[in-house]
Structure formats: C-alpha cells, structure tokens
Write a protein that holds these residues in place. Structure first.
Motif, PDB file in Angstrom:
ATOM      1  N   UNK A 199     -24.836  49.657   4.609  1.00 11.48           N
ATOM      2  CA  UNK A 199     -24.290  49.064   3.557  1.00 11.48           C
ATOM      3  C   UNK A 199     -24.260  50.141   2.202  1.00 11.48           C
ATOM      4  N   UNK A 200     -22.920  50.138   1.763  1.00 11.61           N
ATOM      5  CA  UNK A 200     -23.069  50.965   0.570  1.00 11.61           C
ATOM      6  C   UNK A 200     -22.877  50.273  -0.814  1.00 11.61           C
ATOM      7  N   UNK A 220     -34.343  51.961   7.882  1.00 12.37           N
ATOM      8  CA  UNK A 220     -35.426  51.381   9.006  1.00 12.37           C
ATOM      9  C   UNK A 220     -35.900  52.170  10.165  1.00 12.37           C
ATOM     10  N   UNK A 221     -37.013  52.895  10.027  1.00  9.28           N
ATOM     11  CA  UNK A 221     -37.314  53.773  11.097  1.00  9.28           C
ATOM     12  C   UNK A 221     -36.286  54.999  11.035  1.00  9.28           C
ATOM     13  N   UNK A 247     -31.960  48.384  -7.427  1.00  5.56           N
ATOM     14  CA  UNK A 247     -30.786  49.016  -6.659  1.00  5.56           C
ATOM     15  C   UNK A 247     -30.943  48.350  -5.211  1.00  5.56           C
ATOM     16  N   UNK A 248     -32.017  48.149  -4.652  1.00  3.50           N
ATOM     17  CA  UNK A 248     -31.870  47.552  -2.992  1.00  3.50           C
ATOM     18  C   UNK A 248     -32.471  46.295  -2.853  1.00  3.50           C
ATOM     19  N   UNK A 288     -31.204  43.754   4.584  1.00  3.72           N
ATOM     20  CA  UNK A 288     -31.788  44.693   5.762  1.00  3.72           C
ATOM     21  C   UNK A 288     -33.233  45.623   5.302  1.00  3.72           C
ATOM     22  N   UNK A 289     -33.295  45.497   3.900  1.00  5.48           N
ATOM     23  CA  UNK A 289     -34.267  46.487   3.344  1.00  5.48           C
ATOM     24  C   UNK A 289     -35.575  45.464   3.001  1.00  5.48           C
ATOM     25  N   UNK A 290     -36.424  45.987   3.658  1.00  9.90           N
ATOM     26  CA  UNK A 290     -37.812  45.076   3.294  1.00  9.90           C
ATOM     27  C   UNK A 290     -38.792  46.159   2.820  1.00  9.90           C
TER      28      UNK A 290
END
Length: 328
Positions: free
Chosen positions: A97-98, A233-234, A127-128, A133-135
């Motif tokens: 994702x941009x 993520x990894x 920003x995130x 998808x960002x945890x």
C-alpha cells in the motif's frame, strides 16, 4: 403463407435465413413456420436462402456465407489499455500500500540540521495508523537511497542481505535500510514542547562493521539523497510512504589559493611577521651584549672573582717560667 424466394426484407441489411414451409430434403432441423424465420447471426446449414437487401440469393442446399459488411470482428485490447490494469493487478497481488506521507527535514531550528554527513528528519507520526496490515509487530524501516537511483521492492525484502547493507552503499547498492522501529515508536499524540526527530548518519562506530548491515552510519558524500519509510511484516512489504525531496549535505569550503586569492591579507601577514622577526633579533643582540660586558657575576659587581689575600699576624706567646721565690 410466405415462401422462400426473391422477396425483400423491410429496409434491412442484416442477414436473413429463410426456410420453405414444407422443408427440404436433407434438412435435419430446418426451422418451420408460416413466415420467414429470421436469425441474427450465424449461417444456417440447412436448405435456405441468404437475403441481403432482397437481391442476393443462395441456392438451396448450400451453406450461406455472410457478406463482409455483416461480419463482426472483435478488436484486440490495446497494450496501453492493458498496462495500467496489469500494474493494478500486480499491486493488489503484491499487497504493498502506497501512503501519501512524504518525509521532510525537521522544521525545528536546531544546530546540525544538515551537516557534512548527517541530516535530521521529522518522525512519521500517524503515517501508518490507518493501514490495516500494519500492527504492533510490523517493522518500519527508513530507506536511504541516491536521489537519481531507481529503487523497487520485490515481494520479499530482508534488511540483513548485502543488497540492503549500509557498508555496500553506494558502490554495490543504491539503497540501504536502517533505523528499525514499530508503530509504537511513532504515535500520533505528542507534547507540544517535545522534539520528535530522526538523525540519519549518526552512528560512526559500526560504519565499517559488516556484521551490522543496518548501521545508521555517516553518509559517504554530499548526495543528493532521498528517503522513504517502508513497513514489513516479516520480509513482506505491506506499506510505503512517498520519496522525500532530494537532500543535499553541506560541503567544506576550500580556502582560496593562488596569487590573487587573499592578496591583501597575505601582505599584512608578511609585514607583521617581518617586524616581529626584527624585534626578536634586536632583543637577542641586546641580551648577548649585556652578558658580554657584565661578565658572569650575577650580582653586577664586575670583573673576575678573585679570592682575597688573608693577612696573618704572627703572635708569639709569652711563656712564663717559674721564678725562684722572691727572697724576703
């Protein structure tokens, strides 16, 4: 009852198939009816007639062919049309994702905002936060690259690999990853007096240590450079920011050289040096003369030290002899 023959279709040029009411020998599934049977497309393999404008006839038992004007042809999609769709499908499959956020230099008036090997960025606060998808376990990396270098991220990015190592930048790689953090390090809320910045290039101890490929070492030249933040993520990239504007570091100014550079200042320095040299020579000459005339007597009495002659007076003691007793 209409029979097949040279009759006209009412103001149409669409191919029309016509079957006789009684059928025809050898026609397996020819349509039947009281009038002409019309078909929008496709040849009729039985007995019939192909009529276009009421003046073209095909004998019975032959396979009619549509005229060139009646054939429909599907045009192939243009490559220019397919390219954006292909990129969209690749992005959806990739899952990257941009984000609209663009890293910027700090706006605080602080010393060392841009130096010869470092620069200071604002932290990517908020920003995130809206990225699903960002945890809390997602790693957020800073990507530093040359401004003119094209940098793309594959489906798997491993910061420890040589292609992303600081020690190989910029000779063997055009970008490196450093300053690992999480979304917990970049919260939205902050106190007004709090300064939230990132200094890029502040670690000199690991600059040549290949065991620390994510070192935040001093930048090797003036640049220009560009930076962005990448969430992993990894090893899977899930979100990225925009690239920053080009950042150019400071360079040390070379002193002026040549006969005409700084001529006035050089002449003044030469005159001052000459005067001081003359004064020093006069001082040394006076000191030598003083020592020569005064001798080595530090008290200033002059002459050469000579011991004084001691005069010793001879003294004869008078011995008293026993006198005979005085005669009475």
């Amino acid at each position: 009852m209409a029979r097949c023959g040279p009759w006209r279709t009412p103001a149409t040029s669409v191919p029309v198939l016509c079957a006789p009411p009684g059928g025809h020998p050898g026609v397996g599934n020819a349509p039947r009816g009281n009038g002409p049977d019309l078909f929008a497309a496709g040849p009729w393999l039985g007995a019939g007639m192909w009529v276009v404008g009421g003046h073209r006839r095909v004998p019975w038992g032959q396979t009619p062919r549509p005229p060139p004007a009646a054939r429909t042809r599907r045009s192939a999609p243009s490559p220019c049309t397919m390219l954006p769709l292909l990129l969209l499908l690749l992005a959806a499959a990739h899952g990257l994702q941009e984000l609209p956020y663009e890293p910027i230099l700090t706006e605080h008036k602080m010393s060392g905002r841009i130096t010869g090997s470092t620069f200071v960025l604002e932290q990517p606060r908020c920003a995130f936060d809206n990225v699903t998808a960002v945890g809390t376990a997602t790693s957020i990396w800073l990507v530093v690259a040359e401004a003119a270098a094209p940098v793309s991220f594959p489906t798997s990015v491993q910061p420890g690999l040589p292609q992303w190592a600081f020690q190989n930048f910029p000779t063997n790689t055009s970008a490196y990853l450093t300053l690992e953090a999480t979304i917990l390090n970049y919260p939205c809320s902050k106190n007004p007096p709090e300064i939230t910045v990132l200094r890029v290039g502040s670690e000199s101890s690991c600059a040549k240590n290949s065991a620390v490929p994510t070192c935040n070492g001093p930048l090797p030249g003036p640049g220009p450079y560009k930076v962005k933040f990448l969430a992993l993520n990894g090893t899977e990239p899930v979100a990225e920011t925009q690239w920053s504007q080009p950042i150019t570091l400071r360079t040390a100014q070379q002193p002026p050289s040549g006969p005409g550079a700084g001529g006035k200042r050089s002449a003044e320095m030469i005159a001052i040096t000459s005067i001081l040299s003359i004064l020093l020579a006069l001082l040394l000459a006076g000191l030598v003369a003083t020592l020569a005339f005064s001798g080595s007597d530090p008290c200033g009495r002059g002459g050469v030290f000579k011991p004084e002659a001691a005069s010793v007076r001879r003294y004869n003691t008078h011995h008293v002899y026993d006198q005979p007793a005085a005669r009475l």
